[in-house]
Scaffold this motif. Structure first.
Motif, PDB file in Angstrom:
ATOM      1  N   TYR A  70      -4.978 -46.481  24.059  1.00  0.00           N
ATOM      2  CA  TYR A  70      -4.983 -45.958  22.885  1.00  0.00           C
ATOM      3  C   TYR A  70      -6.496 -45.560  22.195  1.00  0.00           C
ATOM      4  O   TYR A  70      -6.833 -45.392  21.225  1.00  0.00           O
ATOM      5  CB  TYR A  70      -4.305 -46.673  21.630  1.00  0.00           C
ATOM      6  N   GLY A  71      -7.325 -45.918  23.439  1.00  0.00           N
ATOM      7  CA  GLY A  71      -8.599 -45.686  22.811  1.00  0.00           C
ATOM      8  C   GLY A  71      -9.285 -46.488  21.827  1.00  0.00           C
ATOM      9  O   GLY A  71     -10.343 -46.412  21.144  1.00  0.00           O
ATOM     10  N   VAL A  72      -8.650 -47.641  21.498  1.00  0.00           N
ATOM     11  CA  VAL A  72      -9.268 -48.573  20.466  1.00  0.00           C
ATOM     12  C   VAL A  72      -9.867 -49.799  21.226  1.00  0.00           C
ATOM     13  O   VAL A  72      -9.451 -50.232  22.325  1.00  0.00           O
ATOM     14  CB  VAL A  72      -7.913 -49.136  19.827  1.00  0.00           C
ATOM     15  N   ASP A  73     -10.908 -50.334  20.614  1.00  0.00           N
ATOM     16  CA  ASP A  73     -11.743 -51.309  21.222  1.00  0.00           C
ATOM     17  C   ASP A  73     -11.160 -52.779  20.960  1.00  0.00           C
ATOM     18  O   ASP A  73     -11.098 -53.072  19.824  1.00  0.00           O
ATOM     19  CB  ASP A  73     -13.256 -51.367  20.579  1.00  0.00           C
ATOM     20  N   ILE A  74     -10.587 -53.232  22.084  1.00  0.00           N
ATOM     21  CA  ILE A  74     -10.024 -54.633  21.841  1.00  0.00           C
ATOM     22  C   ILE A  74     -10.486 -55.695  22.758  1.00  0.00           C
ATOM     23  O   ILE A  74      -9.744 -56.566  22.974  1.00  0.00           O
ATOM     24  CB  ILE A  74      -8.339 -54.433  22.183  1.00  0.00           C
ATOM     25  N   GLU A  75     -11.729 -55.531  23.108  1.00  0.00           N
ATOM     26  CA  GLU A  75     -12.383 -56.363  24.071  1.00  0.00           C
ATOM     27  C   GLU A  75     -12.101 -57.752  23.536  1.00  0.00           C
ATOM     28  O   GLU A  75     -11.805 -58.894  24.071  1.00  0.00           O
ATOM     29  CB  GLU A  75     -13.860 -56.087  24.249  1.00  0.00           C
TER      30      GLU A  75
ATOM     31  N   THR B 209       4.286 -66.037  20.371  1.00  0.00           N
ATOM     32  CA  THR B 209       4.103 -64.997  21.611  1.00  0.00           C
ATOM     33  C   THR B 209       4.035 -63.409  21.017  1.00  0.00           C
ATOM     34  O   THR B 209       3.758 -62.607  21.782  1.00  0.00           O
ATOM     35  CB  THR B 209       5.023 -65.350  22.677  1.00  0.00           C
ATOM     36  N   ASP B 210       4.500 -63.277  19.626  1.00  0.00           N
ATOM     37  CA  ASP B 210       4.234 -62.073  19.285  1.00  0.00           C
ATOM     38  C   ASP B 210       4.012 -62.024  17.784  1.00  0.00           C
ATOM     39  O   ASP B 210       4.185 -62.968  17.062  1.00  0.00           O
ATOM     40  CB  ASP B 210       5.719 -61.299  19.255  1.00  0.00           C
ATOM     41  N   PHE B 211       3.342 -60.844  17.382  1.00  0.00           N
ATOM     42  CA  PHE B 211       2.610 -61.024  15.950  1.00  0.00           C
ATOM     43  C   PHE B 211       2.435 -59.434  15.303  1.00  0.00           C
ATOM     44  O   PHE B 211       2.452 -58.764  16.319  1.00  0.00           O
ATOM     45  CB  PHE B 211       1.499 -61.629  15.864  1.00  0.00           C
ATOM     46  N   GLY B 212       2.627 -59.327  14.221  1.00  0.00           N
ATOM     47  CA  GLY B 212       2.290 -57.748  13.597  1.00  0.00           C
ATOM     48  C   GLY B 212       1.673 -57.820  12.404  1.00  0.00           C
ATOM     49  O   GLY B 212       1.787 -59.036  11.571  1.00  0.00           O
ATOM     50  N   ILE B 213       0.972 -56.786  11.979  1.00  0.00           N
ATOM     51  CA  ILE B 213       0.306 -56.651  10.684  1.00  0.00           C
ATOM     52  C   ILE B 213       0.687 -55.103  10.408  1.00  0.00           C
ATOM     53  O   ILE B 213       0.721 -54.145  11.257  1.00  0.00           O
ATOM     54  CB  ILE B 213      -1.322 -56.706  10.826  1.00  0.00           C
ATOM     55  N   LEU B 214       0.686 -54.979   9.057  1.00  0.00           N
ATOM     56  CA  LEU B 214       0.645 -53.543   8.424  1.00  0.00           C
ATOM     57  C   LEU B 214      -0.703 -53.187   8.244  1.00  0.00           C
ATOM     58  O   LEU B 214      -1.635 -53.973   7.756  1.00  0.00           O
ATOM     59  CB  LEU B 214       1.648 -53.603   7.255  1.00  0.00           C
ATOM     60  N   VAL B 215      -0.896 -51.783   8.204  1.00  0.00           N
ATOM     61  CA  VAL B 215      -2.067 -51.210   7.876  1.00  0.00           C
ATOM     62  C   VAL B 215      -1.760 -50.044   6.919  1.00  0.00           C
ATOM     63  O   VAL B 215      -1.008 -48.943   7.270  1.00  0.00           O
ATOM     64  CB  VAL B 215      -2.729 -50.822   9.378  1.00  0.00           C
ATOM     65  N   TYR B 216      -2.454 -50.026   5.737  1.00  0.00           N
ATOM     66  CA  TYR B 216      -2.113 -49.106   4.860  1.00  0.00           C
ATOM     67  C   TYR B 216      -3.458 -48.117   4.643  1.00  0.00           C
ATOM     68  O   TYR B 216      -4.427 -48.702   4.246  1.00  0.00           O
ATOM     69  CB  TYR B 216      -1.852 -49.604   3.237  1.00  0.00           C
ATOM     70  N   PHE B 217      -3.535 -46.904   4.940  1.00  0.00           N
ATOM     71  CA  PHE B 217      -4.606 -46.050   5.052  1.00  0.00           C
ATOM     72  C   PHE B 217      -5.724 -46.668   5.617  1.00  0.00           C
ATOM     73  O   PHE B 217      -7.053 -46.792   5.245  1.00  0.00           O
ATOM     74  CB  PHE B 217      -4.808 -45.577   3.681  1.00  0.00           C
ATOM     75  N   GLY B 218      -5.676 -47.650   6.700  1.00  0.00           N
ATOM     76  CA  GLY B 218      -6.788 -48.262   7.545  1.00  0.00           C
ATOM     77  C   GLY B 218      -7.186 -49.481   6.972  1.00  0.00           C
ATOM     78  O   GLY B 218      -7.885 -49.989   7.389  1.00  0.00           O
ATOM     79  N   GLU B 219      -6.296 -49.978   5.866  1.00  0.00           N
ATOM     80  CA  GLU B 219      -6.635 -51.110   5.434  1.00  0.00           C
ATOM     81  C   GLU B 219      -5.446 -52.327   5.649  1.00  0.00           C
ATOM     82  O   GLU B 219      -4.462 -51.655   5.733  1.00  0.00           O
ATOM     83  CB  GLU B 219      -6.730 -51.281   3.809  1.00  0.00           C
ATOM     84  N   THR B 220      -5.922 -53.520   5.983  1.00  0.00           N
ATOM     85  CA  THR B 220      -4.944 -54.519   6.109  1.00  0.00           C
ATOM     86  C   THR B 220      -5.131 -55.713   5.291  1.00  0.00           C
ATOM     87  O   THR B 220      -6.293 -55.930   4.764  1.00  0.00           O
ATOM     88  CB  THR B 220      -4.874 -55.074   7.573  1.00  0.00           C
TER      89      THR B 220
ATOM     90  N   GLN C 163      -9.992 -48.965  12.983  1.00  0.00           N
ATOM     91  CA  GLN C 163     -10.262 -48.391  14.167  1.00  0.00           C
ATOM     92  C   GLN C 163      -8.952 -47.570  14.550  1.00  0.00           C
ATOM     93  O   GLN C 163      -8.766 -46.361  14.998  1.00  0.00           O
ATOM     94  CB  GLN C 163     -10.378 -49.144  15.711  1.00  0.00           C
ATOM     95  N   VAL C 164      -7.739 -48.324  14.487  1.00  0.00           N
ATOM     96  CA  VAL C 164      -6.368 -47.563  14.764  1.00  0.00           C
ATOM     97  C   VAL C 164      -6.254 -46.391  13.758  1.00  0.00           C
ATOM     98  O   VAL C 164      -5.715 -45.301  13.973  1.00  0.00           O
ATOM     99  CB  VAL C 164      -5.232 -48.708  14.419  1.00  0.00           C
ATOM    100  N   PHE C 165      -6.449 -46.499  12.447  1.00  0.00           N
ATOM    101  CA  PHE C 165      -6.510 -45.608  11.637  1.00  0.00           C
ATOM    102  C   PHE C 165      -7.292 -44.456  11.960  1.00  0.00           C
ATOM    103  O   PHE C 165      -6.818 -43.074  11.698  1.00  0.00           O
ATOM    104  CB  PHE C 165      -6.695 -45.883  10.163  1.00  0.00           C
ATOM    105  N   GLU C 166      -8.474 -44.579  12.394  1.00  0.00           N
ATOM    106  CA  GLU C 166      -9.257 -43.483  12.804  1.00  0.00           C
ATOM    107  C   GLU C 166      -8.883 -42.862  13.954  1.00  0.00           C
ATOM    108  O   GLU C 166      -8.957 -41.521  14.179  1.00  0.00           O
ATOM    109  CB  GLU C 166     -10.576 -43.854  13.026  1.00  0.00           C
ATOM    110  N   SER C 167      -8.154 -43.522  15.104  1.00  0.00           N
ATOM    111  CA  SER C 167      -7.557 -42.936  16.088  1.00  0.00           C
ATOM    112  C   SER C 167      -6.224 -42.466  15.657  1.00  0.00           C
ATOM    113  O   SER C 167      -5.715 -41.016  16.275  1.00  0.00           O
ATOM    114  CB  SER C 167      -7.223 -43.720  17.122  1.00  0.00           C
TER     115      SER C 167
ATOM    116  N   PRO D 217      -0.346 -42.720   7.185  1.00  0.00           N
ATOM    117  CA  PRO D 217      -0.506 -43.600   5.934  1.00  0.00           C
ATOM    118  C   PRO D 217      -0.009 -45.079   6.077  1.00  0.00           C
ATOM    119  O   PRO D 217      -0.647 -45.843   5.532  1.00  0.00           O
ATOM    120  CB  PRO D 217       0.580 -42.940   4.862  1.00  0.00           C
ATOM    121  N   LEU D 218       1.086 -45.163   6.868  1.00  0.00           N
ATOM    122  CA  LEU D 218       1.514 -46.549   6.924  1.00  0.00           C
ATOM    123  C   LEU D 218       1.884 -46.907   8.540  1.00  0.00           C
ATOM    124  O   LEU D 218       2.774 -46.370   9.158  1.00  0.00           O
ATOM    125  CB  LEU D 218       2.763 -46.711   6.121  1.00  0.00           C
ATOM    126  N   LEU D 219       1.182 -48.039   8.869  1.00  0.00           N
ATOM    127  CA  LEU D 219       1.441 -48.226  10.393  1.00  0.00           C
ATOM    128  C   LEU D 219       1.647 -49.752  10.588  1.00  0.00           C
ATOM    129  O   LEU D 219       1.084 -50.601   9.625  1.00  0.00           O
ATOM    130  CB  LEU D 219       0.149 -47.858  11.249  1.00  0.00           C
TER     131      LEU D 219
END
Length: 494
Positions: free
Chosen positions: A86-91, A109-120, A131-135, A139-141
Motif C-alpha cells: 500500500y506504499g505506507v511506511d510500517i517499519e 491478535t487483531d485490532f483496528g482504528i478509525l481514521v477521520y480525514f487523516g486523524e485518529t 500516511q494512509v490518508f495521503e495514500s 473521508p472515513l477509513l
C-alpha cells in the motif's frame, strides 16, 4: 465562490447531525442537471459503499465527469480494492502497536482504528493514519491490524456513517468541520482568475530555490495570465484539491513532504512542476549517473563506493587517482560533496558520508572556473548561467562551519550566446527524465562539455537567473502552466 456538497446514500445517515444545505442524497446528486454552473464544486462522498458500479461508485465517477473535485476519487476507490499494501511506511509498526496496546494486550491478535480525514483518536498511531490518508484520500477509513509473531496491516477499508457509534459520530463531525474549513476557507475569485496554482514554499528555508522577490514575480506573472498563484506550506496538504496546478518552490526530496505533495497532486489530475517522476529521477545522483551513461552522454569518470568494502575503495583510487570528489547521492547546493587528495583523507571522508548512505559516488575532479547551468522547460532551453566558484574554494557554494554558505559570482546570458555544444548536451540530458522544469549543470574543458547533474527544482532567483530575460522568464513558466491546464480542461493528453 466554491460550493461544498456532502453526499450521503440515505437521509437517515445524516440524522445524527444538524441539517445543512450542503448535504444532499446520492440520488439527488446523480440526478442534478449537468453543466451551466461556473461555480467550483467540491464533493465529499459519504455513501455507505464504493462497490464497483454501486451508488457510491457512480457519485465519484460522475463527480469527476462534471469537473467536480471529489473525495474519494475513483482512483482512490480502485486502489482501496487492491489487497496489497500500500506504499505506507510500517517499519516500526510492531513497536508502536506493542507499546500502544493497553495492559493485557499481549494476547490480542487483531485490532483496528478509525481514521477521520487523516486523524485518529490514538496519538501513537497518528503518523500512520496521516500516511494512509495521503495514500488513500477517503473521508472515513478503518485500518485493521493482525499479529502473527509481529504486527502488520491486514486491511484498509472505507467505512459508512451508519456504522458509527455516538462517540465516533462526534469525532467524525469534529474532523469534518475542521477539514472543510481548512479546505474551503478561502473563496476563489473565479471571475478574476481562470485557474489557480498552489506554490509550495518554506519561508524558513535557508537556501530556497527562489528568493522572495522571485516568488512575487511568479505571482505577478500568473496574474497577468489570469492565474492566481497562491503560496502554501507543508501544513496545507489537504488544500491541494482546491487548485488546478502545483508549483514546488521548496527544495525537493523523495523522502519528505515535497514528494508527497507532488504525488498527491498528480493523482488529483493537477498540472505539477516538479512532477514526482522527475523528483525521483533527479534527486539521486547514482540513478542520474547510470541514466546518463546508459544514454552515452558525457559525464566525469565515476565509480561507486560501497560501505564496508575497503578493497573496492582501493580499486576506485587506482581507476580515478587523486584528487577525486566524493558525493552522497541526495545532496543539494554542494552539500554532502567532499574533495579528497589522499587515501587517508578518502577513508576519513567516506567514513563520515557513509553515515548517511550505503553507497557513495566517487568522481574524477574536473577543475573549472565556473559551471554552466542551462534551464530547460518542456524540452526547450530557457536560460543560461555561468556560476563561478566561491572565492578560494573549488565549489560554487562554500558551506562554513556555522552552517552559513557563501557562493561565487554569476553571469547570465542569452541562450543563443551559450556554446551550442553545452546547450545541446543539456537538452539531451533532460530527455530521459521528462518535460518539466530542470536546471542542467555542466562543466566544459576546452570544447568538451560533461553533465554534472540534472536538477528537478532549479534555482530561479530574482537578480540571478532572470538577469537576462527579466519578467519574461517568470511569464514563460506561467505560460507553460497555462498551456498544460488548458489542455487538461479540454481533455487533451500527452
Amino acid at each position: 465562490m466554491t460550493r461544498l456538497v456532502i453526499v450521503v446514500e440515505k437521509a437517515s445517515d445524516w440524522s445524527s447531525y444538524y441539517p445543512s444545505v450542503d448535504v444532499m442524497s446520492a440520488m439527488d446528486y446523480l440526478r442534478e442537471p449537468v453543466g451551466g454552473d461556473d461555480e467550483r464544486t467540491h464533493v465529499i462522498n459519504l455513501c455507505r459503499s464504493y462497490k464497483y458500479l454501486g451508488t457510491g461508485y457512480y457519485v465519484s465517477l460522475l463527480a469527476e465527469a462534471r469537473g467536480h473535485k471529489v473525495m474519494p476519487s475513483v482512483r482512490t476507490v480502485n486502489d482501496l480494492r487492491r489487497r496489497s499494501l500500500y506504499g505506507v511506511d510500517i517499519e516500526d509498526l510492531n513497536t508502536k502497536l506493542t507499546n500502544f496496546l493497553p495492559a493485557g494486550g499481549r494476547d490480542t491478535t487483531d485490532f483496528g482504528i478509525l481514521v477521520y480525514f487523516g486523524e485518529t483518536a490514538y496519538p501513537a498511531l497518528q503518523d500512520l493514519a496521516r500516511q494512509v490518508f495521503e495514500s488513500f484520500p477517503c473521508p472515513l477509513l478503518r485500518i485493521e491490524f493482525e499479529r502473527d509473531r509481529v504486527w502488520q496491516v491486514s486491511s484498509i477499508k472505507p467505512v459508512g456513517l451508519q456504522t458509527l457509534d455516538d462517540a465516533q459520530e462526534d469525532a467524525f463531525a469534529e474532523e469534518l468541520d475542521r477539514f472543510s474549513k481548512k479546505l474551503w476557507r478561502k473563496p476563489r475569485a473565479r471571475k478574476l482568475y481562470r485557474y489557480d496554482i498552489a506554490m509550495l514554499v518554506d519561508p524558513a528555508e535557508q537556501m530556497p530555490p527562489s528568493n522572495k522577490k522571485a516568488l512575487k514575480a511568479f505571482i505577478a506573472a500568473g496574474k497577468e495570465l489570469g492565474i492566481e498563484v497562491d503560496p502554501i506550506g507543508k501544513n496545507d496538504y489537504q488544500r491541494l484539491a482546491e487548485y488546478d496546478g502545483l508549483f514546488i518552490r521548496e527544495t525537493t526530496a523523495s523522502d519528505n513532504h515535497t514528494y508527497r505533495f507532488s504525488h498527491r497532486a498528480e493523482k488529483e489530475g493537477m498540472v505539477v512542476i516538479d512532477d514526482p517522476t522527475s523528483i525521483l529521477r533527479c534527486t539521486n545522483k547514482i540513478f542520474l549517473n547510470d541514466l546518463m551513461v546508459s544514454r552515452k552522454l558525457a559525464v566525469p569518470r565515476t565509480e561507486i563506493l560501497y560501505r564496508d568494502d575497503s578493497k573496492g575503495m582501493k580499486e576506485v583510487v587506482a581507476k580515478l587517482g587523486f584528487p577525486l570528489v566524493l558525493k552522497i547521492p541526495d545532496g543539494s547546493f554542494s552539500r554532502g560533496v567532499v574533495k579528497v587528495e589522499s587515501e587517508q583523507a578518502l577513508e576519513q571522508a567516506a567514513s563520515g558520508l557513509f553515515q548517511h548512505s550505503a553507497l557513495l559516488l566517487a568522481q574524477e575532479f574536473v577543475p573549472t572556473d565556473f559551471d554552466w547551468r542551462i534551464g530547460v522547460l518542456n524540452r526547450e532551453p530557457l536560460y543560461a548561467c555561468k556560476y563561478y566558484m566561491s572565492r578560494g574554494h573549488w565549489q560554487i557554494y562554500n558551506h562554513g562551519a556555522k552552517g552559513t554558505a557563501k557562493s561565487g559570482g554569476f553571469e547570465t546570458i542569452a541562450v543563443k550566446d551559450a556554446p551550442a555544444e553545452v546547450v545541446k548536451l543539456a537538452l539531451k540530458a533532460t530527455q530521459p527524465i521528462g518535460d518539466g522544469l530542470y536546471g542542467v549543470d555542466l562543466k566544459q574543458v576546452g570544447n568538451k562539455p560533461v553533465v554534472i547533474e540534472v536538477n528537478d527544482n532549479p534555482s530561479i532567483d530574482a537578480g540571478v537567473e532572470d538577469a537576462h530575460l527579466g519578467d519574461a522568464l517568470y511569464l514563460q513558466i506561467m505560460q507553460e502552466f497555462l498551456r498544460r491546464m488548458e489542455r487538461k480542461r479540454q481533455g487533451i493528453t500527452g
